[in-house]
Design an enzyme around this catalytic site. Structure first.
Site, PDB file in Angstrom:
ATOM      1  N   LYS A 118      33.207  49.682  48.965  1.00  0.00           N
ATOM      2  CA  LYS A 118      32.629  50.203  47.542  1.00  0.00           C
ATOM      3  C   LYS A 118      30.884  50.283  47.510  1.00  0.00           C
ATOM      4  CE  LYS A 118      36.489  49.242  44.497  1.00  0.00           C
ATOM      5  NZ  LYS A 118      36.812  50.336  43.817  1.00  0.00           N
ATOM      6  N   LYS A 165      43.555  56.834  52.344  1.00  0.00           N
ATOM      7  CA  LYS A 165      44.250  56.423  51.803  1.00  0.00           C
ATOM      8  C   LYS A 165      44.857  57.090  50.429  1.00  0.00           C
ATOM      9  CE  LYS A 165      44.448  52.552  49.084  1.00  0.00           C
ATOM     10  NZ  LYS A 165      44.173  51.398  48.658  1.00  0.00           N
ATOM     11  N   LYS A 190      45.576  55.226  43.412  1.00  0.00           N
ATOM     12  CA  LYS A 190      45.476  55.469  42.249  1.00  0.00           C
ATOM     13  C   LYS A 190      44.190  55.940  41.410  1.00  0.00           C
ATOM     14  CE  LYS A 190      47.544  51.002  41.599  1.00  0.00           C
ATOM     15  NZ  LYS A 190      46.778  49.955  42.095  1.00  0.00           N
TER      16      LYS A 190
END
Ligand code: TYM
Length: 332
Positions: free
Chosen positions: A111, A194, A197
């Site tokens: 991140k 990946k 969500k």
């Protein structure tokens, strides 16, 4: 009976990746282990969530745990915040984790590397809370997808060090359990990433509450390659490999057998086969999800689960507080 513990953080709707890499496995283990599965709602707020959306996602996640097949009389199901000991042991774990260890956590590093702004202290220290989640219950095994393995390994390191400092009977050192097939389901529109969500493009991600027909459509438009051969080859054919893994995980059929059966088929035909499997899986889960939501039993199940969890957690926390010297009252 050995104890197993895991959790999901519903920062959005649960995905097919969560189901294959985690939830489905929890269900298959619940007959052979003492199973504890909670909803990691404290972990959700490490990144801002709209309160009303979060509330709905939490309730849906409980319903999906049950719809996927977790049974409250076999598995202890609860909300993390209903057991206050998580946060308290989380603080003690933070005092026993080094900055260097947190700096090595790839999820946070990724991140940071992407230049994301507004990263919070909670996000940075979240592996300490996760260590507490696990160690509070003396879990022997922690079934997770591949992306969470590093956090369980950190938990092991912290537990070993703590035991060394304060006594070997402090914590059971847990082991991560990662399945061979389906440990990392990839995005359908970019199989180098990946399925997640927080995906920005909904085409790459199947949500368990997606319309099953829409989910089938997403499979049919999954990015593949121009080699035109059904092969299990994560490096050169990651898109097709991902679809093979999805089918194998959902049906239980061997990867080799899926490849052999489809070797002369085109991608379109193979995708239709996988799409049907996914559509059926979602339809079955959603039928049960609806029954559970309509039954109004979720609050009761969570209360019972929290009661069971609190019994274990409060005893453990007291023991650890005594060990570190912050509890002075006589043992009850
Ligand atoms: P979370 O919510 O990101 O993911 C929940 C579980 O789903 C798995 N998973 C996947 N597996 C395969 N393919 C994918 N694309 C995929 N996406 C997600 C994850 O590996 C995980 O097993 N920190 C945890 C939640 C947590 C926890 C715990 C887990 C909190 N405390 C204690 C175990 C034990 C998390 O954010 O998972």
């Amino acid at each position: 009976m050995k104890r197993m513990l895991s959790a999901i953080k519903p920062t959005g709707q649960l995905t097919l990746g969560n189901y294959i890499g985690a939830l489905k496995n929890f269900v298959s283990y619940q007959d052979d282990y003492e199973m504890i599965c909670f909803i990691a709602n404290l972990h959700c707020i490490t990144v801002y969530q709209k309160p009303e959306e979060l509330k709905k996602n939490l309730k849906d996640a409980v319903a999906l745990y049950l719809a996927a097949g977790l049974e409250p009389d076999k598995t202890t199901i609860f909300l993390q915040t209903d057991v206050l000991e998580h946060a308290q042991l989380g603080y003690i774990m933070a005092c026993n984790t080094y900055l260097g260890e947190l700096n090595r956590m790839t999820q946070f590093k990724d991140k940071q590397a992407k230049g994301e702004t507004g990263l919070t202290a909670g996000l940075y220290t979240y592996p300490c809370l996760m260590a507490a989640d696990i160690l509070l219950y003396d879990a022997d095994y922690v079934p997770v997808g591949e992306d969470q393995k590093q956090h369980v390994e950190l938990t092991r390191d912290v537990a070993i060090r703590f035991n060394h400092k304060y006594g070997d009977d402090s914590f059971v050192v847990p082991e991560p359990l990662v399945t061979k097939v389906g440990k990392r389901i990839m995005s359908l529109d970019d199989p180098s990433r990946k399925m997640s969500k927080s995906e920005h493009n909904d085409k790459g991600c199947i949500y368990l509450l997606d319309d099953p027909k829409l989910a089938a459509k997403k499979i049919k438009s999954a990015v593949t390659d121009s080699l035109g051969k059904i092969n299990y080859d994560p490096i050169n054919q990651p898109g097709i490999t991902n679809l093979i893994e999805i089918e194998s995980a959902l049906t239980g059929e061997d990867i080799d057998s899926i490849v052999a059966r489809n070797k002369d088929k085109g991608y379109g035909e193979f995708k239709t086969e996988v799409a049907e499997v996914v559509e059926k899986t979602l339809s079955d889960i959603q039928a049960r999800y609806k029954e559970i939501i309509d039954s109004g039993k979720i609050d009761e199940i969570l209360e019972e689960g929290a009661m069971k969890a609190r019994k274990i957690a409060s005893k453990k926390l007291k023991k650890i507080e005594r060990k570190v010297g912050i509890e002075i009252k006589k043992r009850k």
